[in-house]
Design a protein around this motif. Structure first.
Motif, mmCIF file in Angstrom:
data_model
loop_
_atom_site.group_PDB
_atom_site.id
_atom_site.type_symbol
_atom_site.label_atom_id
_atom_site.label_comp_id
_atom_site.label_asym_id
_atom_site.label_seq_id
_atom_site.Cartn_x
_atom_site.Cartn_y
_atom_site.Cartn_z
ATOM 1 N N THR A 191 30.819 19.464 -0.628
ATOM 2 C CA THR A 191 31.463 17.964 0.071
ATOM 3 C C THR A 191 30.744 16.656 1.053
ATOM 4 O OG1 THR A 191 31.541 19.284 2.231
ATOM 5 C CG2 THR A 191 34.039 19.872 0.729
ATOM 6 N N PHE A 192 29.683 17.127 1.009
ATOM 7 C CA PHE A 192 29.068 15.493 2.094
ATOM 8 C C PHE A 192 28.707 15.038 0.122
ATOM 9 C CE2 PHE A 192 24.557 14.159 2.697
ATOM 10 C CZ PHE A 192 24.388 13.582 4.384
ATOM 11 N N ALA A 193 28.227 15.853 -0.756
ATOM 12 C CA ALA A 193 28.164 15.159 -1.577
ATOM 13 C C ALA A 193 29.285 13.739 -2.197
ATOM 14 C CB ALA A 193 27.366 15.928 -2.471
ATOM 15 N N ILE A 194 29.960 14.215 -2.386
ATOM 16 C CA ILE A 194 31.468 13.435 -2.167
ATOM 17 C C ILE A 194 31.249 12.422 -0.949
ATOM 18 C CG2 ILE A 194 33.876 13.936 -2.444
ATOM 19 C CD1 ILE A 194 33.982 16.480 -2.978
ATOM 20 N N TYR A 195 31.422 12.463 -0.015
ATOM 21 C CA TYR A 195 31.186 12.129 0.895
ATOM 22 C C TYR A 195 30.059 10.515 0.476
ATOM 23 C CZ TYR A 195 28.385 9.556 5.265
ATOM 24 O OH TYR A 195 28.730 9.064 6.533
ATOM 25 N N SER A 196 28.549 11.178 0.525
ATOM 26 C CA SER A 196 27.852 9.997 -0.272
ATOM 27 C C SER A 196 28.058 9.499 -1.255
ATOM 28 C CB SER A 196 26.701 10.965 -0.776
ATOM 29 O OG SER A 196 26.011 12.147 0.512
ATOM 30 N N ILE A 245 31.533 8.458 -2.735
ATOM 31 C CA ILE A 245 32.467 7.805 -2.370
ATOM 32 C C ILE A 245 31.396 6.661 -0.762
ATOM 33 C CG2 ILE A 245 34.470 7.056 -0.385
ATOM 34 C CD1 ILE A 245 35.417 10.648 -0.989
ATOM 35 N N SER A 246 30.756 7.079 0.113
ATOM 36 C CA SER A 246 29.725 5.410 0.442
ATOM 37 C C SER A 246 29.113 4.595 -0.514
ATOM 38 C CB SER A 246 29.262 6.293 1.781
ATOM 39 O OG SER A 246 30.100 6.866 2.771
ATOM 40 N N ARG A 247 28.717 5.605 -1.429
ATOM 41 C CA ARG A 247 27.649 4.435 -2.320
ATOM 42 C C ARG A 247 29.069 3.602 -3.314
ATOM 43 N NH1 ARG A 247 23.113 1.909 -3.465
ATOM 44 N NH2 ARG A 247 22.597 2.120 -5.280
ATOM 45 N N TYR A 248 30.243 4.059 -3.181
ATOM 46 C CA TYR A 248 30.948 3.502 -4.576
ATOM 47 C C TYR A 248 31.408 2.183 -2.534
ATOM 48 C CZ TYR A 248 35.325 1.369 -5.698
ATOM 49 O OH TYR A 248 37.004 0.665 -5.996
ATOM 50 N N GLY A 249 30.999 1.930 -1.664
ATOM 51 C CA GLY A 249 31.633 1.299 -0.981
ATOM 52 C C GLY A 249 30.671 0.743 -0.579
ATOM 53 N N THR A 250 29.208 0.575 -1.084
ATOM 54 C CA THR A 250 28.583 -0.902 -0.546
ATOM 55 C C THR A 250 28.892 -1.535 -2.205
ATOM 56 O OG1 THR A 250 26.767 0.947 -1.587
ATOM 57 C CG2 THR A 250 27.299 0.508 0.771
ATOM 58 N N LYS A 251 29.075 -0.599 -3.312
ATOM 59 C CA LYS A 251 28.828 -1.113 -4.362
ATOM 60 C C LYS A 251 30.339 -2.933 -4.587
ATOM 61 C CE LYS A 251 26.488 0.622 -7.786
ATOM 62 N NZ LYS A 251 26.084 1.611 -8.807
ATOM 63 N N GLU A 252 31.359 -1.450 -4.379
ATOM 64 C CA GLU A 252 32.733 -2.056 -4.247
ATOM 65 C C GLU A 252 33.055 -3.396 -2.885
ATOM 66 O OE1 GLU A 252 36.261 -3.374 -6.242
ATOM 67 O OE2 GLU A 252 34.460 -2.000 -6.856
ATOM 68 N N TYR A 253 33.149 -2.662 -1.845
ATOM 69 C CA TYR A 253 33.091 -3.088 -0.339
ATOM 70 C C TYR A 253 31.774 -4.133 -0.033
ATOM 71 C CZ TYR A 253 37.492 -0.850 -1.188
ATOM 72 O OH TYR A 253 38.844 0.022 -1.840
ATOM 73 N N HIS A 254 30.978 -4.054 -0.203
ATOM 74 C CA HIS A 254 29.440 -4.287 0.036
ATOM 75 C C HIS A 254 28.735 -3.821 1.431
ATOM 76 C CE1 HIS A 254 29.318 -6.858 -3.461
ATOM 77 N NE2 HIS A 254 31.145 -7.437 -3.405
ATOM 78 N N TYR A 290 19.269 7.650 5.766
ATOM 79 C CA TYR A 290 19.541 7.967 4.584
ATOM 80 C C TYR A 290 19.666 6.137 3.801
ATOM 81 C CZ TYR A 290 21.629 11.130 0.835
ATOM 82 O OH TYR A 290 21.841 11.231 -0.479
ATOM 83 N N PHE A 291 21.239 6.178 3.938
ATOM 84 C CA PHE A 291 21.907 5.600 3.691
ATOM 85 C C PHE A 291 21.291 4.059 2.939
ATOM 86 C CE2 PHE A 291 25.735 8.188 4.768
ATOM 87 C CZ PHE A 291 26.051 8.302 2.988
ATOM 88 N N LEU A 292 20.635 3.262 4.301
ATOM 89 C CA LEU A 292 19.832 2.447 4.683
ATOM 90 C C LEU A 292 18.494 2.861 3.120
ATOM 91 C CD1 LEU A 292 19.270 0.928 7.857
ATOM 92 C CD2 LEU A 292 20.463 0.117 5.952
ATOM 93 N N ALA A 293 18.058 3.758 3.202
ATOM 94 C CA ALA A 293 17.282 4.001 1.893
ATOM 95 C C ALA A 293 18.484 4.630 0.914
ATOM 96 C CB ALA A 293 16.971 5.321 2.026
ATOM 97 N N MET A 294 19.555 5.164 0.571
ATOM 98 C CA MET A 294 20.604 4.444 -0.473
ATOM 99 C C MET A 294 20.072 3.286 -1.029
ATOM 100 S SD MET A 294 23.272 7.066 0.021
ATOM 101 C CE MET A 294 23.934 7.081 -1.555
ATOM 102 N N ASP A 295 20.795 2.195 -0.009
ATOM 103 C CA ASP A 295 20.776 0.305 -0.259
ATOM 104 C C ASP A 295 19.699 0.278 -1.030
ATOM 105 O OD1 ASP A 295 23.577 0.786 1.097
ATOM 106 O OD2 ASP A 295 22.395 0.607 2.555
ATOM 107 N N VAL A 337 16.611 1.289 -1.795
ATOM 108 C CA VAL A 337 15.763 2.109 -3.678
ATOM 109 C C VAL A 337 16.602 2.849 -4.401
ATOM 110 C CG1 VAL A 337 13.584 2.295 -2.467
ATOM 111 C CG2 VAL A 337 14.655 3.975 -1.933
ATOM 112 N N GLY A 338 18.156 2.824 -3.989
ATOM 113 C CA GLY A 338 19.482 3.762 -5.040
ATOM 114 C C GLY A 338 19.328 5.422 -4.833
ATOM 115 N N VAL A 339 19.962 6.169 -5.057
ATOM 116 C CA VAL A 339 20.349 7.418 -4.803
ATOM 117 C C VAL A 339 19.467 8.381 -5.567
ATOM 118 C CG1 VAL A 339 21.801 9.137 -5.825
ATOM 119 C CG2 VAL A 339 22.938 6.859 -5.543
#
Length: 322
Positions: A158-163, A165-174, A248-253, A255-257
């Motif tokens: 479930t945390f992976a699903i959250y991650s 969805i959040s990643r989608y938010g960074t791409k779709e909604y910036h 963690y999410f700044l790292a995703m922004d 250097v990627g997932v």
């Protein structure tokens, strides 16, 4: 890239102490209560920074934004972290830390399927190697606490699903990482607060007690917060939850997932060592071997992440013009 590696290092250290810090509360807090408190604290400590950034960009929350953050908050706070908290009550902190670290396997897979993120062949190999290391540490032939392990696995999924969805938010909604983290925690905490209030209704409380689930009945909100318990609560809320998740999410922004997933591939190796030092939890031969295997998998992930830009660039050069 350098900034991304710093975010990974901060998130890794903080996440590796998360289960240990929860164990150190000594059962003072109800598992649902501590989930609410630490995510409410984490979200509120990030709020001034987020408001300042939104004022600079003249960004405002819309109804669509609120729906999105309610969704991410529900998967993260209400589902994943409650399962995670319950798992810690049924098995060792180091075991939960290791199993929860499986979530990048699902994150990378979901990101490739639904977000069309590129996967190098070496990334798949690194996932297999890291999973092998985790299996060696868990030692499924000698399971003594299957319920705790099942809860930890569900928390990871479930945390992976959250991650994702959040990643989608960074791409779709910036949205940026801190904004997603902050509002997911705040709206998730509000959703959890509503559920906590419902547990005080006699009909619901009686039902949970009859089901032998007393932790879900009459869940307290502020009881147990003492001067002695405050430091560990602040560390969990502001340090691990606020700073750790945003890193963690700044790292995703940055250097990627795939590369950000190093946080959860290094954690299974670091968390048992810290649990041994702080809690005195033993490290057996299987754990030691598993740690070595996981570190090899982490190295492969790092190498693979450096190859993906080269593959993308090569594809762009060889692509035929339309």
């Amino acid at each position: 890239m350098k900034k991304g590696y710093l975010y990974i290092a901060v998130a890794t250290v903080l996440f590796s102490t998360m289960e240990i810090a929860i164990k150190l509360t000594g059962g003072i807090f109800n598992p649902i209560q501590i989930t609410f408190l630490r995510f409410a604290l984490g979200g509120l400590c990030l709020l001034p920074l987020v408001i300042k950034k939104m004022q600079k960009t003249t960004q405002k929350l819309t109804a669509k934004d609120i729906r999105f953050f309610c969704l991410t908050g529900f998967f993260c706070v209400v589902i994943s972290m409650i399962l995670f908290q319950l798992a810690i009550g049924y098995t060792k902190a180091s075991t939960v830390a290791i199993i929860f670290s499986c979530n990048p396997v699902f994150v990378i897979t979901f990101a490739a399927l639904f977000l069309k993120e590129k996967l190098a062949g070496l990334t798949i190999v690194s996932i297999i190697v890291s999973m092998l290391g985790i299996i060696v540490i868990i030692n499924p032939l000698k399971l003594s606490d299957p319920l705790g392990i099942l809860l930890a696995i569900l928390a990871a999924i479930t945390f992976a699903i959250y991650s994702v969805i959040s990643r989608y938010g960074t791409k779709e909604y910036h949205y940026d990482g801190i904004l997603i983290t902050c509002f997911s925690f705040i709206f998730g905490s509000l959703e959890l607060l509503v559920l906590i209030c419902l547990t005080h209704l006699p009909l619901i409380a009686t039902k949970f007690i009859a089901m032998d689930l007393p932790a879900f009945a009459n869940v307290p909100i502020f009881s147990g917060i003492t001067i002695s318990a405050l430091p560990i609560l602040l560390y969990l809320g502001i340090g691990v939850t606020g700073i750790g998740f945003s890193s963690y999410f700044l790292a995703m922004d940055n250097v990627g997932v795939s590369l950000a997933s190093l946080v959860f591939f290094i954690k299974p190796a670091l968390a048992p060592i810290l649990a041994w030092i702080i809690l005195g939890e033993s490290i057996n031969l299987y754990t030691a071997i598993g740690i070595i295997i996981i570190l090899i998998g982490s190295l492969l992930t790092f190498i693979a992440s450096r190859e993906i830009p080269k593959i993308t660039l090569l594809n762009e050069k060889t692509a035929k013009p339309r």
